[in-house]
Design an enzyme around this catalytic site. Structure first.
Site, mmCIF file in Angstrom:
data_model
loop_
_atom_site.group_PDB
_atom_site.id
_atom_site.type_symbol
_atom_site.label_atom_id
_atom_site.label_comp_id
_atom_site.label_asym_id
_atom_site.label_seq_id
_atom_site.Cartn_x
_atom_site.Cartn_y
_atom_site.Cartn_z
ATOM 1 C CE LYS A 23 -4.455 1.169 2.088
ATOM 2 N NZ LYS A 23 -5.202 1.352 0.853
HETATM 3 N N1 PLP Z 1 -7.328 -2.650 -3.088
HETATM 4 C C1 PLP Z 1 -6.852 -1.409 -3.042
HETATM 5 C C2 PLP Z 1 -6.045 -0.918 -4.188
HETATM 6 C C3 PLP Z 1 -7.093 -0.592 -1.922
HETATM 7 O O1 PLP Z 1 -6.631 0.657 -1.871
HETATM 8 C C4 PLP Z 1 -7.869 -1.107 -0.859
HETATM 9 C C5 PLP Z 1 -8.156 -0.278 0.318
HETATM 10 O O2 PLP Z 1 -7.447 -0.250 1.249
HETATM 11 C C6 PLP Z 1 -8.337 -2.419 -0.942
HETATM 12 C C7 PLP Z 1 -8.052 -3.160 -2.071
HETATM 13 C C8 PLP Z 1 -9.112 -3.032 0.170
HETATM 14 O O3 PLP Z 1 -8.321 -3.269 1.311
HETATM 15 P P1 PLP Z 1 -8.940 -3.292 2.758
HETATM 16 O O4 PLP Z 1 -10.105 -4.199 2.701
HETATM 17 O O5 PLP Z 1 -7.857 -3.811 3.617
HETATM 18 O O6 PLP Z 1 -9.317 -1.892 3.083
HETATM 19 C C1 COI Z 2 -9.155 2.305 2.029
HETATM 20 O O1 COI Z 2 -10.211 1.727 1.774
HETATM 21 O O2 COI Z 2 -8.745 2.427 3.192
HETATM 22 C C2 COI Z 2 -8.310 2.861 0.976
HETATM 23 O O3 COI Z 2 -7.184 3.137 1.211
HETATM 24 C C3 COI Z 2 -8.851 3.059 -0.358
HETATM 25 C C4 COI Z 2 -9.031 4.462 -0.789
HETATM 26 C C5 COI Z 2 -10.133 4.431 -1.798
HETATM 27 C C6 COI Z 2 -9.312 5.467 0.256
#
Ligand code: PLP
Ligand code: COI
Length: 364
Positions: free
Chosen positions: A203
């Site tokens: 990330k």
């Molecule tokens: N994929 C991307 C590119 C993201 O930015 C996010 C958000 O954080 C997710 C998937 C989903 O991750 P999570 O469920 O840990 O928020």
């Molecule tokens: C999240 O869901 O935390 C992300 O980082 C994704 C973004 C669309 C804010």
């Protein structure tokens, strides 16, 4: 018994915090990522000294040397998770240890030092405690944004010897502005997000910078989000700009693209796979192509599709657009299984249902 803090946090309360009246007005309809709390956490890292100088301080602009490495080579990572208000006036987080671990994995990929899990968790708890009044009631939540960047003033291309870790918090409502109950997505066929061996599973800010042009193209085509295909064959659905994706077939089974280093290992994704298994629903983590998506939508084999992530929670996908035309999933609206899974997840996150997996972390 509370654990001793891994580093002592110095507290500098804000000298003129937002008034309760102004805060109440801001919390009526906060949107996403525009309303910020009074404080932030900062922790510094220096080679040789390690992590030090942990503070809860007034949220304010940060002085940065124009040569700071992050401004040149984008050595930056972040996380996103939400704090929820409980019925008894407390606050909880959902699986924050998973964010701590992913933050360490992102750090490793970007050649940055690992922040110990206990320090990551303590930084969230400290900020939520001081800014507890900013957790919205109802469907809102307090979105925590921990991030870390290279602060060493140096123009050589090498891992920085100094880093700043910060946590800010934002009172949020729904991520999507649309009032429709399903979003539309644009399939990016000209731009990809991540290639094998790249940073797709980390990330890091750079992944999002690289997605912006494709997201702008999606907006130009009237879509809420962009969908990326794999970078090798330009064929397999990977994920959205900021969310993972699931497909629900007519036998109730679900498909989601596999983790293979090019997509983010979403914590919502992992939780939904577990919740589906609890309900006897088969989830296959296997490649699913754009052609299959279109064919299954046309034949009715595909019943529902949704995006999922911390910000988006579970958001149904109604329409898919690409250079090759549009197609609609089901009746273009949310479906029953999506709704059931969303309720199951949100009820655990908001302590309305039993937390059988030990996912809820009580802050206070
Ligand atoms: N994929 C991307 C590119 C993201 O930015 C996010 C958000 O954080 C997710 C998937 C989903 O991750 P999570 O469920 O840990 O928020
Ligand atoms: C999240 O869901 O935390 C992300 O980082 C994704 C973004 C669309 C804010």
């Amino acid at each position: 018994m509370s654990q001793p803090l891994p580093l002592p946090f110095t507290h500098q309360p804000h000298p003129s915090p937002v008034s309760p009246e102004h805060r109440a007005a801001l919390l009526v309809n906060p949107g996403f990522g525009r309303v910020f709390t009074d404080h932030m956490v900062t922790i510094r890292y220096t080679d040789g000294q390690g992590w030090h100088d942990a503070k809860v301080e007034p949220r304010a602009p940060i002085p940065l040397d124009p040569a700071a490495a992050v401004l040149h080579y984008a050595q930056e990572i972040f996380e996103g998770l939400k704090a929820y208000r409980t019925a008894d006036g407390g606050a909880t987080l959902f699986r924050p240890e998973e964010n701590a671990r992913r933050f360490q994995e992102s750090a490793r990929r970007l050649a940055m030092p690992a922040l110990p899990e206990s320090l990551f968790l303590a930084s969230l708890d400290e900020l939520i405690k001081v800014d507890r009044a900013w957790i919205p009631d109802g469907d809102g939540s307090l979105y925590l944004r921990p991030f870390m960047f290279a602060s060493e003033p140096f123009l050589g291309v090498k891992p920085s010897s100094e880093y700043l870790y910060i946590v800010i918090a934002s009172s949020v409502g729904a991520y999507f502005k649309t009032t429709a109950d399903a979003v539309s997505v644009w399939v990016s066929q000209d731009y990809t997000r991540a290639a094998p061996g790249g940073t797709g599973a980390a990330k890091c800010g750079g992944n999002y910078a690289a997605s912006l042009l494709a997201q702008a193209e999606a907006s130009r085509h009237g879509c809420d989000q962009v969908v990326f295909l794999d970078a090798v064959e330009r064929k397999w659905v990977e994920e959205l700009g900021g969310m993972n994706v699931f497909f629900i077939l007519d036998d109730g089974s679900m498909v989601t693209p596999p983790l293979g280093g090019t997509i983010l290992p979403g914590i919502t994704r992992a939780s939904l796979i577990t919740l589906a298994a609890d309900r006897g629903i088969t989830v296959r983590e296997e490649p699913y192509s754009l052609d299959q998506w279109r064919a299954d939508a046309a034949s009715g084999r595909l019943r529902e599709a949704f995006a999922c992530g911390t910000a988006a929670v579970l958001t149904p996908i109604g329409t898919v657009r690409s250079h090759e035309g549009d197609f609609t999933i089901g009746n273009g609206r949310s479906g029953l299984q999506t709704e059931e899974l969303r309720t199951a997840l949100v009820d655990i996150q908001r302590s309305r249902a039993a937390d059988g997996h030990g996912w809820v972390h009580r802050v206070f």
